[in-house]
Design a protein around this motif. Structure first.
Motif, PDB file in Angstrom:
ATOM      1  N   GLY A   1       0.466  -1.047   0.187  1.00  0.00           N
ATOM      2  CA  GLY A   1      -0.092   0.228   0.008  1.00  0.00           C
ATOM      3  C   GLY A   1       0.767   1.641  -0.109  1.00  0.00           C
ATOM      4  N   ASN A   2       0.636   2.363  -0.857  1.00  0.00           N
ATOM      5  CA  ASN A   2       1.203   3.216  -0.999  1.00  0.00           C
ATOM      6  C   ASN A   2       0.308   4.431  -0.065  1.00  0.00           C
ATOM      7  OD1 ASN A   2       0.524   5.604  -3.264  1.00  0.00           O
ATOM      8  ND2 ASN A   2       0.295   3.557  -3.794  1.00  0.00           N
ATOM      9  N   ILE A   3       0.276   5.968   0.274  1.00  0.00           N
ATOM     10  CA  ILE A   3      -0.167   7.046   0.590  1.00  0.00           C
ATOM     11  C   ILE A   3       0.866   8.339   0.465  1.00  0.00           C
ATOM     12  CG2 ILE A   3      -0.942   8.463   2.416  1.00  0.00           C
ATOM     13  CD1 ILE A   3      -1.264   5.871   4.198  1.00  0.00           C
ATOM     14  N   SER A   4       0.688   8.457  -0.684  1.00  0.00           N
ATOM     15  CA  SER A   4       1.271  10.203  -1.192  1.00  0.00           C
ATOM     16  C   SER A   4       0.657  11.322  -0.509  1.00  0.00           C
ATOM     17  CB  SER A   4       1.864   9.835  -2.049  1.00  0.00           C
ATOM     18  OG  SER A   4       1.061   9.720  -3.469  1.00  0.00           O
ATOM     19  N   GLU A   5       1.420  12.656  -1.452  1.00  0.00           N
ATOM     20  CA  GLU A   5       0.158  13.257  -1.634  1.00  0.00           C
ATOM     21  C   GLU A   5       0.790  14.170  -3.132  1.00  0.00           C
ATOM     22  OE1 GLU A   5       1.915  16.481  -1.451  1.00  0.00           O
ATOM     23  OE2 GLU A   5       3.868  16.315  -1.181  1.00  0.00           O
ATOM     24  N   GLY A   6       0.141  15.026  -3.428  1.00  0.00           N
ATOM     25  CA  GLY A   6       0.251  15.300  -4.958  1.00  0.00           C
ATOM     26  C   GLY A   6      -1.306  14.969  -5.954  1.00  0.00           C
TER      27      GLY A   6
ATOM     28  N   GLN B   1      10.969  17.501 -15.112  1.00  0.00           N
ATOM     29  CA  GLN B   1      10.693  16.710 -13.725  1.00  0.00           C
ATOM     30  C   GLN B   1      10.982  15.411 -13.092  1.00  0.00           C
ATOM     31  OE1 GLN B   1       7.479  16.486 -13.085  1.00  0.00           O
ATOM     32  NE2 GLN B   1       7.555  15.341 -11.193  1.00  0.00           N
ATOM     33  N   PHE B   2      11.265  15.881 -11.630  1.00  0.00           N
ATOM     34  CA  PHE B   2      12.882  14.761 -10.814  1.00  0.00           C
ATOM     35  C   PHE B   2      11.789  13.395 -10.116  1.00  0.00           C
ATOM     36  CE2 PHE B   2      14.582  14.440  -6.465  1.00  0.00           C
ATOM     37  CZ  PHE B   2      15.783  13.221  -7.542  1.00  0.00           C
ATOM     38  N   CYS B   3      12.315  12.381 -10.398  1.00  0.00           N
ATOM     39  CA  CYS B   3      11.807  11.599  -9.688  1.00  0.00           C
ATOM     40  C   CYS B   3      12.736  10.487  -9.073  1.00  0.00           C
ATOM     41  CB  CYS B   3      10.998  10.558 -10.811  1.00  0.00           C
ATOM     42  SG  CYS B   3      10.015  11.174 -11.935  1.00  0.00           S
ATOM     43  N   SER B   4      12.098   9.948  -7.829  1.00  0.00           N
ATOM     44  CA  SER B   4      13.492   9.710  -7.024  1.00  0.00           C
ATOM     45  C   SER B   4      12.509   8.258  -5.845  1.00  0.00           C
ATOM     46  CB  SER B   4      14.134  10.401  -6.439  1.00  0.00           C
ATOM     47  OG  SER B   4      13.268  10.771  -5.768  1.00  0.00           O
ATOM     48  N   LEU B   5      13.882   8.003  -5.687  1.00  0.00           N
ATOM     49  CA  LEU B   5      12.698   6.003  -4.778  1.00  0.00           C
ATOM     50  C   LEU B   5      13.601   5.714  -3.909  1.00  0.00           C
ATOM     51  CD1 LEU B   5      10.528   4.065  -4.638  1.00  0.00           C
ATOM     52  CD2 LEU B   5      12.292   2.853  -5.833  1.00  0.00           C
ATOM     53  N   TYR B   6      13.514   5.680  -2.875  1.00  0.00           N
ATOM     54  CA  TYR B   6      14.703   5.394  -1.277  1.00  0.00           C
ATOM     55  C   TYR B   6      14.376   3.999  -0.595  1.00  0.00           C
ATOM     56  CZ  TYR B   6      15.757   9.882  -3.083  1.00  0.00           C
ATOM     57  OH  TYR B   6      16.253  11.324  -3.450  1.00  0.00           O
ATOM     58  N   GLU B   7      14.218   3.124  -1.309  1.00  0.00           N
ATOM     59  CA  GLU B   7      14.396   1.495  -0.990  1.00  0.00           C
ATOM     60  C   GLU B   7      14.969   0.530  -0.095  1.00  0.00           C
ATOM     61  OE1 GLU B   7      10.921  -1.255  -3.271  1.00  0.00           O
ATOM     62  OE2 GLU B   7      12.495  -1.996  -3.218  1.00  0.00           O
TER      63      GLU B   7
ATOM     64  N   LEU C   1      10.850   5.438   0.191  1.00  0.00           N
ATOM     65  CA  LEU C   1      10.050   6.946  -0.036  1.00  0.00           C
ATOM     66  C   LEU C   1      10.402   7.048  -1.105  1.00  0.00           C
ATOM     67  CD1 LEU C   1       9.178   9.871   1.768  1.00  0.00           C
ATOM     68  CD2 LEU C   1      12.064   9.775   1.837  1.00  0.00           C
ATOM     69  N   GLY C   2       9.136   7.804  -1.344  1.00  0.00           N
ATOM     70  CA  GLY C   2       9.178   8.560  -3.100  1.00  0.00           C
ATOM     71  C   GLY C   2       9.164   9.966  -3.091  1.00  0.00           C
ATOM     72  N   ILE C   3      10.146  10.763  -3.933  1.00  0.00           N
ATOM     73  CA  ILE C   3      10.310  12.325  -3.791  1.00  0.00           C
ATOM     74  C   ILE C   3      10.272  12.720  -5.386  1.00  0.00           C
ATOM     75  CG2 ILE C   3      10.804  14.399  -3.301  1.00  0.00           C
ATOM     76  CD1 ILE C   3      12.064  13.012  -0.548  1.00  0.00           C
ATOM     77  N   ASP C   4       9.174  13.380  -5.390  1.00  0.00           N
ATOM     78  CA  ASP C   4       8.787  13.566  -6.328  1.00  0.00           C
ATOM     79  C   ASP C   4       8.477  15.147  -7.867  1.00  0.00           C
ATOM     80  OD1 ASP C   4       9.251  11.243  -7.620  1.00  0.00           O
ATOM     81  OD2 ASP C   4       7.217  11.500  -9.471  1.00  0.00           O
ATOM     82  N   ARG C   5       9.689  15.793  -7.869  1.00  0.00           N
ATOM     83  CA  ARG C   5       9.918  17.561  -7.906  1.00  0.00           C
ATOM     84  C   ARG C   5       9.687  18.143  -9.707  1.00  0.00           C
ATOM     85  NH1 ARG C   5       8.636  16.760  -3.822  1.00  0.00           N
ATOM     86  NH2 ARG C   5       9.002  17.855  -1.699  1.00  0.00           N
ATOM     87  N   GLY C   6       8.832  18.893  -9.764  1.00  0.00           N
ATOM     88  CA  GLY C   6       8.731  19.121 -11.402  1.00  0.00           C
ATOM     89  C   GLY C   6       7.437  19.752 -11.706  1.00  0.00           C
ATOM     90  N   ASN C   7       7.164  20.430 -13.276  1.00  0.00           N
ATOM     91  CA  ASN C   7       6.040  20.724 -13.413  1.00  0.00           C
ATOM     92  C   ASN C   7       5.874  19.867 -14.718  1.00  0.00           C
ATOM     93  OD1 ASN C   7       8.331  21.757 -15.945  1.00  0.00           O
ATOM     94  ND2 ASN C   7       7.947  23.600 -15.468  1.00  0.00           N
TER      95      ASN C   7
ATOM     96  N   LEU D   1       4.563  16.195 -14.108  1.00  0.00           N
ATOM     97  CA  LEU D   1       4.058  15.581 -13.504  1.00  0.00           C
ATOM     98  C   LEU D   1       3.306  16.139 -12.559  1.00  0.00           C
ATOM     99  CD1 LEU D   1       5.015  11.287 -14.361  1.00  0.00           C
ATOM    100  CD2 LEU D   1       3.186  12.700 -15.390  1.00  0.00           C
ATOM    101  N   GLY D   2       4.443  16.943 -11.642  1.00  0.00           N
ATOM    102  CA  GLY D   2       4.118  17.532 -10.497  1.00  0.00           C
ATOM    103  C   GLY D   2       5.439  17.338  -9.687  1.00  0.00           C
ATOM    104  N   ASN D   3       4.470  17.951  -8.113  1.00  0.00           N
ATOM    105  CA  ASN D   3       5.386  17.763  -7.476  1.00  0.00           C
ATOM    106  C   ASN D   3       4.105  16.762  -5.747  1.00  0.00           C
ATOM    107  OD1 ASN D   3       6.758  19.488  -7.647  1.00  0.00           O
ATOM    108  ND2 ASN D   3       6.134  21.498  -6.644  1.00  0.00           N
ATOM    109  N   SER D   4       5.051  15.704  -5.658  1.00  0.00           N
ATOM    110  CA  SER D   4       4.449  14.458  -5.400  1.00  0.00           C
ATOM    111  C   SER D   4       5.783  13.536  -3.631  1.00  0.00           C
ATOM    112  CB  SER D   4       3.606  13.544  -5.943  1.00  0.00           C
ATOM    113  OG  SER D   4       3.452  12.112  -4.933  1.00  0.00           O
ATOM    114  N   THR D   5       5.554  13.754  -2.862  1.00  0.00           N
ATOM    115  CA  THR D   5       5.934  12.686  -1.557  1.00  0.00           C
ATOM    116  C   THR D   5       4.865  11.642  -0.784  1.00  0.00           C
ATOM    117  OG1 THR D   5       7.247  14.513  -1.121  1.00  0.00           O
ATOM    118  CG2 THR D   5       7.512  13.436   0.563  1.00  0.00           C
TER     119      THR D   5
END
Length: 494
Positions: A38-43, A446-452, A469-475, A477-481
């Motif tokens: 399961g995953n939970i994120s904002e964005g 777009q910057f996309c990252s995964l730390y597992e 943990l996933g952290i995306d930043r950009g214009n 797909l947008g920002n998401s953590t």
């Protein structure tokens, strides 16, 4: 219905756990694995690497999950015959369907030949990139849900006689059908088109030169070609119904044209169906306990790129994969640079070429998009590399890839600090230009990252847990953590 499916999957999973383990020495095995995630994120979307390269058992929505149960049987017979069968079911929430037959297949093998029937997560075709760290193949990879198919294959390199183990080969031929009719009909919005009952074809042939017992270096080279063809073109109406626009060729000739690409009856298209492919090269070096691998995937969408006529080195993926000697810090590092920006240039046709038929202008290849089969996708996910986001991200209900002109840098790092702990890190930076026909208003990034990390306690008898943990930043797909947790149990029944 949804709750019933969940209860069914839970019951099956608990049944696997309750079956005793047998330790006899027999020539057959029966193994199981249960898994929940399961995953939970904002964005607006979940982080890209929560969605990508998970064989379609994932969601781009900010909160989703699944429970999954797998069973696999293998048996060795006389005279080098082998059989294998598997079933893999999942109940999901907030995904493209509530119940998924992820895998259902049967294999029969003799020596190095295998006939496989059904849906299977097929790894390593044709270059065997590191599936945990690579961004993926440009033609076929781990991004979309498996396609059910009939497949003849040689999965591992086979030595060619009389070459003294210096030359070997492998390959496959497959035909199948996409299973996402209901999803496309629901996802597509009025005035957009979609393909129904689309057929699939894929083939590859790879050679390897080298004998590591004599010299610590190998060279691999070969080709993969794949196509979506046949079926029907449908248009979604304003009232939600669908209208048949065109029945595409579906006869036996179409199967031959998928194997040997031939001119479409629709003269707008170069060939019948949506064909994509790549030339693949790899140089492998084994100094002492290291492995250093340099690879190139040259992508093509038509004959001009297939035969290296335009932009020979402009589009494709270049990668470097380093496997370190055993240590407690880093086991693998991968770097990949990819470009799909050129596409043989922007010009498709002009009057000069029309006046002089002996001249041809081939350009605007429009990777992954096609007027007949619509796009190179299955259940909304791109069948190729996920750094070109698939139609699942389109808010307007279109099945086209909105940005297929990209340049990217990707890094993957993995390590095993102890026998119980391992980790991986994925870092991707992508620049988007849209398409030649519909360019973006401005360059998007777009910057996309995964730390597992994954914990497999020695005392647990098959249990493991992964937290990421996933952290995306950009214009684009947008920002998401967000965070994702996966719990699995595997074991042997026979």
């Amino acid at each position: 219905m949804k709750h019933y499916l969940y209860n069914l999957l839970i019951t099956i999973s608990l049944a696997w756990l309750s079956i005793p383990t047998f330790s006899q020495h027999i020539n057959s095995t029966l193994t199981y694995q249960i898994e929940t995630s399961g995953n939970i994120s904002e964005g607006t979307y979940s982080p890209l690497w929560f969605t990508a390269n998970r064989y379609g058992l994932s969601s781009n929505k900010s909160n989703s999950g699944y429970i999954r149960s797998q069973l696999e049987y293998k048996k060795t017979l006389k005279h080098q015959w082998r059989i294998q069968a598997g079933i893999d079911l999942a109940g999901t929430t907030n995904q493209t369907s509530n119940f998924v037959i992820q895998q259902a297949y049967g294999n029969i093998s003799w020596r190095f030949l295998t006939l496989s029937i059904g849906s299977k997560e097929r790894k390593g075709v044709p270059l065997e990139k590191n599936e945990q760290l690579s961004s993926g193949m440009l033609v076929e990879g781990a991004n979309a849900r498996p396609i059910p198919q009939f497949r003849g294959e040689i999965t591992d390199y086979v030595n060619i006689p009389y070459t003294h183990n210096w030359l070997s080969f492998k390959g496959h031929i497959a035909y199948g059908i996409l299973t996402d009719n209901s999803w496309k009909e629901k996802f597509t919005q009025p005035q957009h088109e979609y393909g129904k009952n689309i057929l699939y074809h894929s083939k590859s042939l790879m050679f390897k030169i080298g004998n590591t017992e004599k010299l610590p270096i190998e060279f691999e080279f070969g080709l993969i070609d794949a196509a979506l063809f046949g079926g029907s073109r449908m248009r979604k109406n304003n009232d939600g119904s669908s209208t048949l626009m065109q029945d595409m060729p579906n006869g036996i000739k179409s199967f031959f044209k998928a194997f040997f690409p031939k001119q479409s009856s629709n003269k707008i298209e170069n060939v019948e169906g949506n064909h994509v492919g790549s030339w693949n090269f790899s140089l492998n070096y084994y100094p002492h306990n290291w492995k250093i691998r340099l690879y190139l995937e040259h992508f093509f969408d038509d004959h001009s790129q297939m035969f290296w006529q335009y932009g020979r080195w402009k589009d494709g993926q270049l990668g470097l994969d380093i496997t370190f000697p055993k240590n407690n810090f880093i086991s693998n590092v991968i770097w990949e640079g990819m470009s799909t920006k050129n596409q043989s240039g922007a010009i498709l046709y002009d009057g000069f070429a029309g006046s002089f038929p002996e001249y041809q202008i081939s350009a605007n290849d429009n990777y992954y998009n096609n007027g007949e089969a619509m796009s190179w996708q299955h259940w909304g996910m791109g069948i190729g590399n996920p750094l070109l986001p698939g139609p699942i991200y389109n808010s307007d209900g279109s099945l086209m890839f909105k940005s297929n002109r990209v340049r990217s840098q990707h890094i993957g790092i993995a390590g095993t600090p102890s026998i119980e702990w391992k980790y991986r890190i994925l870092l991707s930076y992508v620049r988007h230009w849209g398409t030649y026909n519909t360019p973006l208003d401005k360059l998007s990034t777009q910057f996309c990252s995964l730390y597992e990390i994954t914990y497999t306690p020695h005392w647990s008898k098959g249990w493991s847990t992964s937290i990421a943990l996933g952290i995306d930043r950009g214009n684009y797909l947008g920002n998401s953590t967000g965070g994702i947790i996966t719990l699995r149990k595997s074991g042997k029944i026979l």
